[in-house]
Scaffold this motif. Structure first.
Motif, short mmCIF file in Angstrom:
data_model
loop_
_atom_site.label_atom_id
_atom_site.label_comp_id
_atom_site.label_asym_id
_atom_site.label_seq_id
_atom_site.Cartn_x
_atom_site.Cartn_y
_atom_site.Cartn_z
N TYR A 104 -1.61 0.25 1.10
CA TYR A 104 -1.91 -0.23 2.45
C TYR A 104 -1.29 -1.61 2.56
O TYR A 104 -1.80 -2.58 1.99
CB TYR A 104 -3.43 -0.28 2.65
N LEU A 105 -0.18 -1.70 3.26
CA LEU A 105 0.54 -2.95 3.40
C LEU A 105 0.64 -3.36 4.86
O LEU A 105 0.73 -2.50 5.75
CB LEU A 105 1.96 -2.83 2.82
N LEU A 106 0.62 -4.65 5.09
CA LEU A 106 0.77 -5.19 6.43
C LEU A 106 2.23 -5.54 6.68
O LEU A 106 2.87 -6.22 5.88
CB LEU A 106 -0.11 -6.43 6.60
N LYS A 107 2.76 -5.06 7.80
CA LYS A 107 4.19 -5.20 8.08
C LYS A 107 4.66 -6.65 8.01
O LYS A 107 5.70 -6.96 7.42
CB LYS A 107 4.51 -4.61 9.46
N GLU A 108 3.89 -7.54 8.63
CA GLU A 108 4.36 -8.92 8.72
C GLU A 108 4.23 -9.67 7.41
O GLU A 108 4.76 -10.78 7.27
CB GLU A 108 3.60 -9.67 9.82
N ARG A 109 3.54 -9.08 6.40
CA ARG A 109 3.34 -9.79 5.14
C ARG A 109 4.23 -9.25 4.02
O ARG A 109 4.19 -9.75 2.89
CB ARG A 109 1.87 -9.71 4.73
#
Length: 216
Positions: A104-109
């Motif tokens: 689960y990764l955040l696009k902006e990070r």
């Protein structure tokens, strides 16, 4: 890797395809909604999927619900939730039930393309890749218990970095300690969580799942 992408933005979807193909991975399907995603995964049985959370028709949590369903019905397929949102309603179901093959990764990070590809490759072979902010919010939603209290603060920090999918060397770099020190901490973590050596189980992934579920 053989990859299925589910992203409602045509521009971002095309960009993901280009990035993966440029690195010699095969995108067997790239779709814009959750129902088509499920059909594509059933047809192609990829190594891993990349799934946005908010897709048609309501743009709320279709992608996350599809990811939970894939984890249940096709557990051999790795799942990477790749979104700009953190949604905790289904995270229990998403992270529980089997060891590894989840991210689960955040696009902006995501700092660069290599970091994204590295995470996807880990997930495809049964590893984990979890953004620390996702972990923090999930634990903050009340899932954490005192069952990890036996770990020292440093051991807990090591386990948290393991949950992000980092290798021992990467953990050592982040904490400014030696690789040997990290190996010792990891061994202590396994011992305190009661994870004995087994050829059938990946103790590293099991430890991460214990950390996330708070269930020893």
């Amino acid at each position: 890797m053989r990859v299925v992408i589910a992203e409602d933005s045509a521009v971002l979807r095309a960009g993901l395809v280009e990035v993966l193909v440029d690195r010699d991975h095969e995108v067997v399907s790239a779709v814009g909604d959750a129902e088509t995603l499920l059909a594509a995964v059933a047809e192609h049985r990829p190594d891993v999927t990349v799934i946005d959370i908010r897709m048609p028709p309501t743009y709320t949590d279709e992608g996350l619900r599809a990811a939970v369903r894939l984890r249940s019905e096709m557990p051999e397929v790795g799942v990477l939730v790749f979104s700009q949102y953190i949604e905790t309603r289904y995270t229990d179901q998403l992270l529980a039930g089997r060891t590894g093959g989840i991210g689960y990764l955040l696009k902006e990070r995501v700092a660069d393309v290599d970091e994204f590809i590295d995470a996807l490759e880990r997930i495809a072979v049964g590893g984990t890749a979890l953004d620390p902010e996702v972990v923090r919010q999930w634990l903050g939603a009340g899932r954490r218990t005192d069952s990890l209290a036996a770990l020292s603060p440093r051991e807990y920090a090591v386990l948290a970095l393991m949950a992000e999918g980092r290798t021992n060397s990467a953990v050592a770099q982040r904490l400014s300690v030696s690789d040997g020190a990290v190996e010792k901490h990891v061994g202590n973590i396994f011992a305190k969580l009661g994870l004995e050596k087994s050829c059938a189980d990946n103790r590293r992934v099991l430890a991460v799942l214990r950390y996330l579920e708070g269930d020893t």
